[in-house]
Design an enzyme around this catalytic site. Structure first.
Site, PDB file in Angstrom:
ATOM      1  N   ASP A  80       0.818  -1.222   0.000  1.00 42.33           N
ATOM      2  CA  ASP A  80       0.000   0.000   0.000  1.00 42.33           C
ATOM      3  C   ASP A  80       0.848   1.267   0.000  1.00 42.33           C
ATOM      4  OD1 ASP A  80      -2.457  -1.578   0.363  1.00 42.33           O
ATOM      5  OD2 ASP A  80      -1.732  -1.873   2.410  1.00 42.33           O
ATOM      6  N   LYS A  84       2.345   2.288  -5.070  1.00 43.82           N
ATOM      7  CA  LYS A  84       3.000   1.779  -6.280  1.00 43.82           C
ATOM      8  C   LYS A  84       2.166   2.026  -7.522  1.00 43.82           C
ATOM      9  CE  LYS A  84       3.293  -2.371  -4.601  1.00 43.82           C
ATOM     10  NZ  LYS A  84       2.795  -2.079  -3.249  1.00 43.82           N
ATOM     11  N   GLY A 117      -4.433  -4.154  -4.517  1.00 41.48           N
ATOM     12  CA  GLY A 117      -5.087  -3.139  -5.332  1.00 41.48           C
ATOM     13  C   GLY A 117      -4.166  -1.966  -5.587  1.00 41.48           C
ATOM     14  N   HIS A 118      -4.110  -1.512  -6.824  1.00 43.14           N
ATOM     15  CA  HIS A 118      -3.345  -0.315  -7.172  1.00 43.14           C
ATOM     16  C   HIS A 118      -4.324   0.782  -7.588  1.00 43.14           C
ATOM     17  CE1 HIS A 118       0.618  -2.664  -8.133  1.00 43.14           C
ATOM     18  NE2 HIS A 118       0.370  -2.546  -6.845  1.00 43.14           N
ATOM     19  N   GLN A 130       1.781  -5.874  -3.175  1.00 41.08           N
ATOM     20  CA  GLN A 130       2.146  -5.963  -1.756  1.00 41.08           C
ATOM     21  C   GLN A 130       3.526  -5.326  -1.519  1.00 41.08           C
ATOM     22  OE1 GLN A 130       1.203  -9.357  -3.089  1.00 41.08           O
ATOM     23  NE2 GLN A 130      -0.903  -9.221  -2.461  1.00 41.08           N
ATOM     24  N   THR A 176      -8.681  -3.054  -1.967  1.00 38.76           N
ATOM     25  CA  THR A 176      -9.360  -4.325  -2.241  1.00 38.76           C
ATOM     26  C   THR A 176     -10.460  -4.610  -1.234  1.00 38.76           C
ATOM     27  OG1 THR A 176      -7.406  -5.267  -3.305  1.00 38.76           O
ATOM     28  CG2 THR A 176      -9.034  -6.819  -2.449  1.00 38.76           C
TER      29      THR A 176
END
Length: 428
Positions: free
Chosen positions: A13, A16, A40-41, A223, A300
């Site tokens: 988190d 990225k 999630g990005h 991650q 997410t």
């Protein structure tokens, strides 16, 4: 030609998604090398937010995007993500999106297994309950189903039927559940296969040819380093290798082909789920303030992230494990209002000073952070376009992070939008 790995250098988190999105503009190929839709990005384009779970965010630039062999794929989730992106005008077709034939498939029994495990207090580690861990378990046990199996109806049915003998026995004996029906799974996954089969190729060959032809390639991790299954805060980790070395085995390229490794870190620290977190804020009011200003909720799951001060010990460990060449610092603007900012420069454990990150969970839980206090800048920096106009105390803070980490800073993010990014040195 540049071949760059972008990794999270904390607990994930780190932001990225934005960094990869910006670098993707000049890349030819963006390759996700591990993890699943448990990550999630988030990318903001013209005040419009996009959240990616499996599809690399480089797809927004209509670049070639790849899911490597190290990724585990939930076909239902991937198809829903593709359809949602298309609905929002993003082009995804067989010319710009590719799935490794060796990538493993998340099955319904993987999801249920993880959900039931997480419901047991003694075995809970705070997963997203997406079935990612059990999918990797089957992969290592050599009983997993890969995309090349999914798109072959005969092989898929044979492997599923054989594996369900053991799976259903486990569910009956341990969880007192009736298990799964092969026909219903075959029917549903055959529909998924019909949709996804056009994207399935030999991605290792595709990526290696691009590199050999002098293309700029970006490897995208999910991650963070401290969630790596080998080098993270085990057992509170993910089930794959977010570290830079994971790019080689997750894509099928040799380490000699990688030029640079960029580590992404927040200007503070966060963690989602359970597990040790030495610099976590003890005051609820401070936790709440950082969550609100930094929008610290999982992309997410929506779960609130645990927040804390920047941990230079942990980041220095990430620099070593990944061989980082430079850092991208995100969310520096979140610190704008603070009169004082703490940086963890070491730990104290049983009366001794520790300068290296201890990987044993018990030690990390008992270690007390040693803080260096720096003066804040108490000024809005979100609109600054050039580093030379940063407040002196903001520059001092960044220089201290660089010094303690042992690598230079190449990118500074001061907001969610693309234009709120300052490059201190060329990356790609």
């Amino acid at each position: 030609m540049s071949v760059i790995v972008v990794v999270g250098a904390q607990w994930g988190d780190e932001g990225k998604g934005k960094i990869i999105d910006i670098l993707s503009e000049k890349a030819d190929l963006i390759v996700r090398y591990q993890g699943g839709n448990n990550a999630g990005h988030t990318v903001v384009v013209n005040n419009t937010q996009f959240i990616f779970h499996l599809v690399p965010s480089g797809i927004l630039h209509n670049k070639k995007c790849v899911l490597g062999a190290g990724v585990v794929i939930d076909p239902k989730g991937l198809i829903e993500e593709i359809l949602e992106l298309r609905k929002r005008g993003v082009i995804i077709d067989r010319k710009n999106f590719f799935i490794s034939r060796e990538a493993h498939i998340v099955m319904p029994y993987h999801k249920l297994s993880e959900q039931l495990t997480e419901e047991r207090e003694h075995s809970r580690i705070g997963t997203t309950r997406k079935g990612i861990g059990p999918t990797y378990v089957d992969k290592m046990a050599r009983v997993g189903i890969r995309t090349c199996d999914l798109i072959n109806p005969r092989i898929f049915k044979e492997k599923l039927n054989e594996h369900l003998k053991d799976i259903n026995l486990i569910f009956r004996k341990i969880y007192n559940r009736c298990g799964f029906n092969s026909r219903s799974i075959v029917d549903k996954y055959s529909e998924y296969a019909d949709i996804l089969k056009e994207y399935v190729v030999d991605t290792s060959s595709l990526v290696n040819k691009a590199i050999d032809n002098g293309r700029d390639v970006l490897f995208e991790g999910a991650q963070g380093t401290l969630l790596d299954v080998d080098f993270g805060t085990y057992p509170f980790v993910t089930s794959s290798h977010p570290i830079a070395g994971g790019a080689c085995i997750g894509v099928g390229v040799g380490p000699t082909k990688i030029n640079k490794v960029l580590g992404v870190v927040k200007s503070y620290s966060t963690r989602v789920g359970d597990g040790p977190f030495p610099t976590e804020f003890t005051k609820k009011s401070r936790q709440d303030a950082f969550r609100i200003k930094g929008r610290e909720y999982g992309a997410t799951t929506g779960r609130p992230r645990r927040c804390g001060w920047f941990d230079a010990v942990a980041v220095r460990y990430a620099v070593r494990i990944n061989g980082l060449n430079s850092l991208a610092i995100t969310k520096l603007d979140v610190l704008d209002d603070l009169p004082e900012i703490n940086i963890c420069v070491g730990y104290k454990y049983k009366g001794k000073i520790m300068n290296d990150f201890p990987i044993q969970t018990e030690v990390i839980n008992l270690a007390k952070p040693i803080y260096e206090v720096m003066r804040g800048w108490q000024q809005d920096i979100s609109g600054i376009k050039d580093f030379k106009y940063f407040p002196p105390n903001a520059r001092k803070y960044l220089n201290r992070i660089s010094h303690l980490s042992g690598v230079p800073i190449s990118i500074i993010s001061i907001g969610a939008r693309r234009e709120q990014t300052i490059f201190l040195k060329k990356v790609l």
